[in-house]
Design a protein around this motif. Structure first.
Motif, PDB file in Angstrom:
ATOM      1  N   LEU A  83      -6.448   4.191  -6.490  1.00 11.60           N
ATOM      2  CA  LEU A  83      -7.311   4.423  -5.341  1.00 11.60           C
ATOM      3  C   LEU A  83      -8.112   3.165  -4.998  1.00 11.60           C
ATOM      4  O   LEU A  83      -8.277   2.807  -3.830  1.00 11.60           O
ATOM      5  CB  LEU A  83      -8.250   5.600  -5.619  1.00 11.60           C
ATOM      6  N   ILE A  84      -8.613   2.490  -6.042  1.00 18.22           N
ATOM      7  CA  ILE A  84      -9.351   1.241  -5.819  1.00 18.22           C
ATOM      8  C   ILE A  84      -8.443   0.180  -5.198  1.00 18.22           C
ATOM      9  O   ILE A  84      -8.843  -0.543  -4.272  1.00 18.22           O
ATOM     10  CB  ILE A  84      -9.952   0.728  -7.148  1.00 18.22           C
ATOM     11  N   LYS A 102       0.821  -1.199   0.000  1.00 16.35           N
ATOM     12  CA  LYS A 102       0.000   0.000   0.000  1.00 16.35           C
ATOM     13  C   LYS A 102       0.864   1.262   0.000  1.00 16.35           C
ATOM     14  O   LYS A 102       0.522   2.269  -0.631  1.00 16.35           O
ATOM     15  CB  LYS A 102      -0.930   0.018   1.207  1.00 16.35           C
ATOM     16  N   ASP A 117      -6.833  -1.791   2.012  1.00 18.64           N
ATOM     17  CA  ASP A 117      -7.325  -1.391   3.332  1.00 18.64           C
ATOM     18  C   ASP A 117      -8.332  -2.399   3.881  1.00 18.64           C
ATOM     19  O   ASP A 117      -8.343  -2.692   5.083  1.00 18.64           O
ATOM     20  CB  ASP A 117      -7.981  -0.002   3.267  1.00 18.64           C
ATOM     21  N   GLU A 118      -9.196  -2.908   3.007  1.00 18.11           N
ATOM     22  CA  GLU A 118     -10.201  -3.880   3.438  1.00 18.11           C
ATOM     23  C   GLU A 118      -9.555  -5.154   3.968  1.00 18.11           C
ATOM     24  O   GLU A 118     -10.107  -5.825   4.846  1.00 18.11           O
ATOM     25  CB  GLU A 118     -11.131  -4.221   2.269  1.00 18.11           C
ATOM     26  N   GLN A 162      -7.969   0.980  -1.558  1.00 21.76           N
ATOM     27  CA  GLN A 162      -9.176   0.677  -0.796  1.00 21.76           C
ATOM     28  C   GLN A 162      -9.308  -0.818  -0.545  1.00 21.76           C
ATOM     29  O   GLN A 162      -9.661  -1.250   0.552  1.00 21.76           O
ATOM     30  CB  GLN A 162     -10.411   1.205  -1.536  1.00 21.76           C
ATOM     31  N   ARG A 163      -8.996  -1.614  -1.570  1.00 19.99           N
ATOM     32  CA  ARG A 163      -9.069  -3.065  -1.388  1.00 19.99           C
ATOM     33  C   ARG A 163      -7.980  -3.565  -0.443  1.00 19.99           C
ATOM     34  O   ARG A 163      -8.208  -4.487   0.340  1.00 19.99           O
ATOM     35  CB  ARG A 163      -8.942  -3.756  -2.746  1.00 19.99           C
TER      36      ARG A 163
END
Length: 589
Positions: A495-496, A451, A502-503, A499-500
């Motif tokens: 960005l996607i 990340k 982060d999930e 976000q993934r």
């Protein structure tokens, strides 16, 4: 060189500063690989030699007589063992060899669980819960005292996983918090409910835990303080439910804390817990056979050993006989190990001022006033300065070993400049949890690094977009001339991806340390990267720390412990830069 040990101190070797023969030599922190002392619990269930019958179930069981016994694989006599009568099983139609078939590991867990449920239904504490010992019993006495004060305690039970050492009670808000080394709150619990990250941020985002503010914060630095915290957090739940009236205690969380503290204090002052421990020490104390031998090595190497405890003579003598005498050679007793014994020391005042000195002159604990301590004696009161003068040792010649970070470690360090060793028995469990968490933490760190790389790329594109939107050139000519759609599409994808990531990272980060404690994570860490507030205290006051004294047995008494190099944030860059420069020079040559 002198080594002092608190009563029943347990110990592992994971230390912080250069130490020769147990005495630190410098101030640079470090960590030594821990040594674990395995203790074998005596568990036997012999199924042979049925001779004398039991009155209850006499056709099923028999007892091995003294005239016809053997020795088991531990070398222990089978005399008096209870045995199963297979003849009775055959007569009743049961096949003894076929009973409880299957993998024994699975059967053992299943049967133990069912037996535990049965004991619970009968209101009998299981052996394991009893050996959770003094903490659980201190809690029980605390609840009984709260009941007598009018508090609603029905249905409450000691939960050893609710609280760990090193947490801090917020007496103003009725919370329990875990702070990092700088005092920032990382996790918090109100009553018995864990607070969300957002709640923690809103509540503590603009303040730090400051242990100097004793009217607000209470640091849990001993295992006994864990009992107090469990009772307090459960009482917070009752208070929030409106079950505690203003007639019982002041109507706020601070007043509630005082009431719980008073109830636990009564258990100590009235001697309820000590009396029970003395009557059945085997239920509360699991002796470490290697502890006396570790101290014996130190003594025979010329060290002077002292025992300094706040306990009275009768309690100290009972506990030391139970834990030491059976493991010492040649009819040696625990008193023979120590050059001096100080009881009723009244620590931490022992390190700050002098109290009247009394000598214990009989085995019953009778005392007489005296003015000077001598080698081999047992004394009550006195001071740390008196110890130094009597044995002609001073300051950093002494390594003081204790399990209380304030009463033992910080005060002897601050006032006497003694070298210090902190005992923290939970370290063994944490070390094991850290080993089993290596795969989880490696995966988590890899995801965070991924990340970070993606984030760096995204931020560069975001900066280019920001500069272009304000009419300024981007970082490069190519970035300035880049197509708007291509730029925004690249940013969308990144960005996607973040976000993934982060999930996936968030639940893994939340679960980090749950092998040690599901609520609070690791004892020594606050989050993935930082140290806990407890470890900050350990670093500040303890020259070495370990889980049990017997770990010294894995080293010679002449061992020199040297700390590893302490790194700074810029060290990794300078190290790799030096390697690159060195390679360049070598290539040029």
């Amino acid at each position: 060189m002198s080594v002092t040990a608190e009563v029943l101190a347990k110990f592992w070797l994971a230390q912080q500063r250069d130490t020769r023969c147990g005495a630190p030599m410098s101030n640079s922190p470090f960590l030594v690989r821990p040594m674990f002392a395995n203790t074998t619990k005596r568990t036997r269930r012999r199924m042979m030699m049925m001779v004398r019958r039991c009155s209850v179930g006499e056709q099923i069981f028999s007892v091995t007589p003294s005239t016809n016994h053997e020795f088991d694989y531990l070398g222990q006599s089978t005399k008096g063992d209870l045995n199963l009568n297979f003849d009775h099983l055959d007569a009743s139609g049961m096949d003894g060899s076929a009973t409880l078939q299957g993998p024994i590991e699975e059967i053992a867990w299943k049967e133990a669980e069912e037996a535990g449920d049965l004991l619970n239904d009968l209101g009998i504490s299981s052996p394991s819960s009893v050996r959770n010992s003094s903490r659980g019993r201190a809690y029980d006495y605390c609840l009984e005292n709260l009941r007598s004060m009018g508090f609603p305690v029905d249905g409450l039970a000691f939960d050893p996983d609710l609280v760990i050492r090193g947490l801090v009670i917020d007496k103003e808000k009725g919370n329990l918090v875990k702070a990092d080394r700088s005092g920032y709150v990382k996790r918090a619990m109100h009553g018995t409910r864990m607070l969300s990250t957002q709640d923690v941020s809103e509540m503590y985002g603009r303040e730090l835990v400051d242990l100097r503010k004793e009217n607000r914060w209470e640091f849990l630095n001993t295992l006994f303080s864990v009992s107090e915290a469990v009772a307090y957090m459960q009482m917070v739940v009752k208070y929030d439910e409106g079950a505690i009236s203003a007639e019982i205690c002041p109507p706020d969380y601070r007043g509630l804390y005082k009431a719980v503290g008073k109830a636990l204090f009564r258990a100590h002052v009235e001697g309820q817990l000590k009396s029970e421990i003395m009557s059945k020490p085997e239920l509360f104390v699991e002796p470490d056979p290697e502890l006396p031998l570790a101290l014996l090595d130190q003594k025979e190497a010329g060290k002077k050993l002292l025992l300094i405890t706040n306990s009275d003579y009768h309690y100290t003598d009972k506990m030391m006989k139970h834990s030491f005498n059976r493991f010492l050679p040649n009819d040696m007793g625990w008193r023979d190990l120590f050059d001096m014994v100080i009881i009723s020391a009244r620590k931490p005042e022992f390190f700050q001022m002098s109290h009247p000195l009394y000598e214990v002159v009989t085995g019953e604990g009778l005392m007489r006033p005296c003015f000077k301590a001598r080698k081999g004696g047992v004394y009550s009161g006195g001071s740390a300065q008196m110890v130094e003068n009597s044995l002609d040792i001073h300051g950093d010649e002494i390594l003081y070993v204790g399990d209380h970070i304030y009463t033992d470690v910080s005060q002897s360090k601050v006032h006497q400049l003694w070298r210090t060793a902190l005992i923290c028995q939970e370290l063994e469990e944490e070390y094991s949890a850290l080993i089993h968490s290596r795969g989880h933490r490696a995966t988590l760190i890899e995801l965070i690094n991924q990340k970070e790389v993606v984030g760096d790329h995204f931020n560069q594109l975001r900066l280019a977009l920001q500069r272009r939107n304000t009419g300024r050139p981007a970082q490069t000519l190519a970035a300035t001339n880049m197509d708007d759609q291509e730029l925004t599409e690249s940013m969308k994808k990144l960005l996607i991806v973040m976000q993934r990531l982060d999930e996936k990272i968030a639940p893994m980060l939340e679960a980090d340390g749950e092998l040690f404690n599901k609520r609070w994570g690791f004892l020594s860490r606050a989050g993935l990267w930082d140290k806990s507030h407890l470890m900050r205290q350990v670093e500040k006051y303890a020259d070495i720390y370990t889980s049990r004294v017997s770990n010294f047995l894995h080293y010679t008494p002449f061992m020199y412990f040297r700390s590893q190099e302490q790194t700074l944030a810029h060290d990794s860059h300078s190290y790799y830069q030096a390697r690159i420069n060195g390679s360049a020079v070598d290539n040029q040559c």
